[in-house]
Enzyme design. Structure first.
Site, PDB file in Angstrom:
ATOM      1  CG  ASP A 261       2.670  -0.934 -11.081  1.00 18.83           C
ATOM      2  OD1 ASP A 261       3.274  -0.045 -11.400  1.00 18.83           O
ATOM      3  OD2 ASP A 261       1.470  -1.196 -10.244  1.00 18.83           O
TER       4      ASP A 261
ATOM      5  CE1 TYR B 220      -4.767   2.865 -11.251  1.00 20.16           C
ATOM      6  CE2 TYR B 220      -6.161   1.446 -12.472  1.00 20.16           C
ATOM      7  CZ  TYR B 220      -5.126   1.931 -12.323  1.00 20.16           C
ATOM      8  OH  TYR B 220      -3.983   1.580 -13.216  1.00 20.16           O
TER       9      TYR B 220
ATOM     10  N   GLY C 240       0.856  -1.350  -0.051  1.00 22.14           N
ATOM     11  CA  GLY C 240      -0.021  -0.099   0.001  1.00 22.14           C
ATOM     12  C   GLY C 240       0.746   1.348  -0.001  1.00 22.14           C
ATOM     13  CB  ALA C 241       4.421   1.898   0.438  1.00 24.91           C
TER      14      ALA C 241
ATOM     15  CB  SER D 104       3.802  -4.351  -2.344  1.00 20.02           C
ATOM     16  OG  SER D 104       2.310  -3.982  -2.141  1.00 20.02           O
ATOM     17  CB  SER D 105      -0.092  -5.672  -6.020  1.00 18.97           C
ATOM     18  OG  SER D 105      -0.237  -4.616  -6.499  1.00 18.97           O
TER      19      SER D 105
HETATM   20  C1  GLA Z   1      -0.949   1.619 -10.448  1.00 19.88           C
HETATM   21  C2  GLA Z   1      -1.206   0.528 -11.255  1.00 19.88           C
HETATM   22  C3  GLA Z   1      -0.276   0.918 -12.775  1.00 19.88           C
HETATM   23  C4  GLA Z   1      -0.435   2.403 -12.784  1.00 19.88           C
HETATM   24  C5  GLA Z   1      -0.181   3.278 -12.043  1.00 19.88           C
HETATM   25  C6  GLA Z   1      -0.551   4.813 -12.046  1.00 19.88           C
HETATM   26  O1  GLA Z   1       0.243   1.475  -9.965  1.00 19.88           O
HETATM   27  O2  GLA Z   1      -0.983  -0.708 -10.972  1.00 19.88           O
HETATM   28  O3  GLA Z   1      -0.675  -0.045 -13.732  1.00 19.88           O
HETATM   29  O4  GLA Z   1      -1.665   2.571 -13.698  1.00 19.88           O
HETATM   30  O5  GLA Z   1      -1.152   2.910 -10.774  1.00 19.88           O
HETATM   31  O6  GLA Z   1       0.394   5.143 -13.064  1.00 19.88           O
END
Ligand code: GLA
Length: 360
Positions: A152, A204, A102-103, A107-108
């Site tokens: 990510d 989101y 959550g930082a 992490s996911s």
């Molecule tokens: C999260 C999502 C990414 C991206 C960012 C925002 O980290 O996992 O895919 O959309 O937000 O840039």
């Protein structure tokens, strides 16, 4: 044993699901998975951070939503590998992490990718990293239920030490660009504001839909195709105008930052970072009070630029800081938080680090 790092996104936020550009780098903290094959077809998951209870599910009966919680990420990866035709069976995975959840440091994706590499490694499957990244995204979108983009997972799997990764999210291609903070006499401080976020929450997804609506109204496949902000006059909804303006201007900032890095001018990207933050705060509206205060305090104490990093609504801020100003910036941020009665943030320099790997 396999390990996957977290990431900091240097610049390029909420651009990935718009087929745009982003420039993340891997950090030193991450997630480790110790793994063994099981002959009974069970996927058994345990995490040192989650109390070490074992979540056990037959691999063949994994369905989105079950298990939920933290176990959904590694289980979702097993499900995504199987759904793509990769013949994995049972496995025991023991997870440990020095990356807080959550930082805003991914992490996911680190958990998905460490688990994915472990499962592929145990069953001796050759899964190219770009494909594994796509499967991680599938796990997150369809199993966990968070409508995130691909940045990510690509960052976690493809980043190199001493470099950022310029991602073209339309093609999935990543190009390493030099990011040697120490050589430039600079540091990239990560300020964990301690406000926590949840990307499975509605905000989101709302942003994502607004971008899709704006693209549709302008007659383009994705906002990536719009490079000239004057086209925004085709939109009538002021909210859609702001959302789209963020994405269009952010793509430009990413390319400008990459160009400066390639030319060896890390010290000049500060204004781009700060402009990115303003755009995320005012146009995309995903910043949060602690992030705005941290950015302002860091800039006031000598940071060259600062911005929130990650999806927003909580998580971390990064600040590009001359080495000599690190102590002042840290003290200024702490003082601001103390004045507001907020918990003291963790502040640590991030080093552009290698992507995921097998440890033993
Ligand atoms: C999260 C999502 C990414 C991206 C960012 C925002 O980290 O996992 O895919 O959309 O937000 O840039």
């Amino acid at each position: 044993m396999w390990r996957a790092p977290g990431r900091v996104n240097l610049i390029g936020e909420h651009t990935d699901y718009n087929d745009g550009f982003a420039l993340p780098f891997a950090i030193g903290a991450g997630v480790c998975v110790a793994a063994a094959v099981r002959e009974d077809g069970i996927l058994a998951l345990t995490s040192r951070q989650q109390g070490e209870d074992v979540v056990a599910v037959p691999v063949e009966s994994l369905v989105p939503g079950k298990p939920g919680g933290w176990a959904a990420y590694p289980a979702g990866m097993a499900w995504a590998l199987l759904s793509a035709g990769h013949p994995i069976g049972g496995a025991s995975l023991a997870i440990d992490a020095d990356l807080s959840a959550g930082a805003g440091l991914s992490s996911s994706a680190a958990l998905e990718c460490a688990a994915g590499l472990a499962l592929a490694g145990l069953y001796q499957l050759e899964v190219p990293r770009a494909e594994l990244a796509a499967l991680g995204r599938r796990a997150e979108n369809d199993f966990v239920g968070a409508p995130t983009g691909l940045m990510d997972q690509l960052a976690v799997l493809l980043c190199q030490a001493g470099h950022g990764l310029l991602l073209d999210c339309r093609t999935g291609a990543g190009t390493a660009v030099p990011l040697d903070t120490a050589a430039a006499g600079l540091g990239l401080l990560v300020i964990d504001t301690r406000a926590r976020h949840e990307l499975t929450g509605g905000e989101y997804g709302n942003r994502r839909h607004a971008c899709e609506d704006a693209a549709r109204a302008m007659g383009v496949q994705s906002l990536r195709e719009v490079t000239d902000a004057s086209v925004l006059s085709q939109l009538s909804d002021p909210v859609l105008i702001r959302r789209a303006r963020h994405v269009i201007t952010e793509n430009r900032r990413v390319l400008d930052a990459a160009e400066l890095l390639r030319a060896g001018h890390l010290d000049r990207i500060g204004p781009l970072l700060t402009a990115s933050h303003s755009s995320l705060r005012d146009d995309f509206e995903v910043s949060w009070p602690e992030a705005d205060a941290a950015v302002e305090a860091a800039l006031g104490a000598g940071a060259l630029g600062a911005r929130m990093t990650g999806g927003g609504f909580g998580g971390s801020v990064i600040a590009l800081v001359p080495a000599a100003a690190t102590a002042d910036v840290t003290a200024a941020v702490w003082a601001t938080f103390a004045r507001r009665g907020w918990r003291r943030p963790d502040i640590a320099p991030a080093e552009p680090s290698p992507g995921a790997c097998r440890l033993s």
